[in-house]
Design an enzyme around this catalytic site. Structure first.
Site, short mmCIF file in Angstrom:
data_model
loop_
_atom_site.label_atom_id
_atom_site.label_comp_id
_atom_site.label_asym_id
_atom_site.label_seq_id
_atom_site.Cartn_x
_atom_site.Cartn_y
_atom_site.Cartn_z
N ASP A 232 0.81 -1.22 0.00
CA ASP A 232 0.00 0.00 0.00
C ASP A 232 0.84 1.27 0.00
O ASP A 232 0.41 2.32 0.46
CB ASP A 232 -0.95 0.02 1.21
CG ASP A 232 -2.02 -1.06 1.11
OD1 ASP A 232 -2.34 -1.47 -0.02
OD2 ASP A 232 -2.52 -1.49 2.16
N GLN A 233 2.05 1.20 -0.54
CA GLN A 233 2.93 2.36 -0.58
C GLN A 233 3.27 2.79 -2.01
O GLN A 233 4.08 3.67 -2.21
CB GLN A 233 4.24 2.07 0.18
CG GLN A 233 4.05 1.76 1.65
CD GLN A 233 3.43 2.91 2.42
OE1 GLN A 233 3.88 4.05 2.32
NE2 GLN A 233 2.38 2.61 3.19
#
Length: 287
Positions: A232-233
């Site tokens: 999720d980066q």
């Protein structure tokens, strides 16, 4: 191939900002007989920053002139300005695979838009780790395959997904509730788009709408981003929010949140298909 797009191409450029870039690109296209139909540009600084450009143009008999364009642009323009560049031909539709689990709202939005010609691509296959959405997919005439994933077969499952999806230009995670391994993601650099149920990195983990309810949030949102090895980066493509009040319960938050999710994901996918996104390190430039 759609005759209206057969002679259309798009050029994406990233380089150090220097005088003369616009003139060099436009002159190159002019001398090849192309007509520029859209041009967007952005520089990070007034002087000496990073420069980004997206050009869409029309050129008669484009299909027969691809190789010449690629070779001459590299030698006459790109090398001079040390450009990172990519030329795409709109008539060559991108192939898209979709991964999904049990929740259907993001998937249905993509399939609905695809069926109506609103997503310029070819959806080739939908893979799920559950049977739940088979009929939903097959009613659109698309192949659906279940690849079950457990803690004991993850490597084999990903190898099977890779085999099925090989040849696609983009993978879309339409609420696929499995974490892809670093090895899998490395084979699809900036070619996997995920939808997340918040403004990242808020409310990660299980039951985000219950977490949001318990925190008394006043805004809920969604984030579409490219998938990288860091969970999720990846570079963010699109985000949106809706205002909520104290009277909203968990189910109402979920319903509203899913509306945001499906629209944010659909916009991000379309922008990728239309070559509107340039990745700049951990960020994106979206024209």
């Amino acid at each position: 191939m759609n005759t209206s797009t057969a002679n259309t191409a798009r050029l994406l450029i990233t380089c150090e900002d220097k005088p003369g870039i616009v003139q060099a690109v436009s002159s190159f296209l002019y001398h090849h007989g192309a007509n520029i139909t859209a041009l967007d540009q952005y520089a990070t600084e007034a002087q000496g920053g990073q420069y980004f450009m997206r050009v869409e143009f029309e050129l008669e008999h484009l299909q027969n002139r691809k190789d010449t364009l690629l070779q001459t642009f590299e030698s006459n323009v790109a090398t001079r300005y040390q450009m990172q560049w990519h030329l795409t031909f709109v008539g060559d539709l991108k192939k898209v695979g979709i991964l999904v689990s049990k929740v259907d709202h993001a998937l249905y939005e993509l399939l609905w838009r695809y069926a109506r010609g609103l997503l310029p691509c070819e959806i080739t296959h939908v893979v799920s780790n559950h049977e739940t959405l088979r009929s939903a997919v097959e009613q659109f005439g698309l192949p659906f395959t279940v690849v079950k994933v457990t803690k004991d077969n993850k490597e084999e499952a990903e190898a099977e997904i890779q085999r099925i999806m090989d040849g696609n230009d983009l993978l879309v995670l339409a609420r696929y509730m499995q974490i892809l391994s670093e090895d899998f993601v490395s084979k699809w650099p900036m070619k996997v788009i995920n939808i997340h149920h918040s403004f990242l990195p808020a409310f990660v983990g299980a039951n985000p709408y219950k977490q949001a309810y318990e925190k008394g949030v006043k805004l809920i949102g969604a984030t579409a981003h490219y998938v990288t090895a860091d969970l999720d980066q990846g570079p963010i493509i699109e985000q949106d929010v809706e205002r909520v009040g104290h009277e909203y319960n968990v189910d109402q938050l979920r319903e509203l949140g899913q509306d945001v999710e499906r629209n944010v994901l659909a916009r991000a996918v379309r922008w990728h298909l239309e070559d509107r996104i340039i990745v700049d390190g951990t960020k994106t430039v979206v024209f």
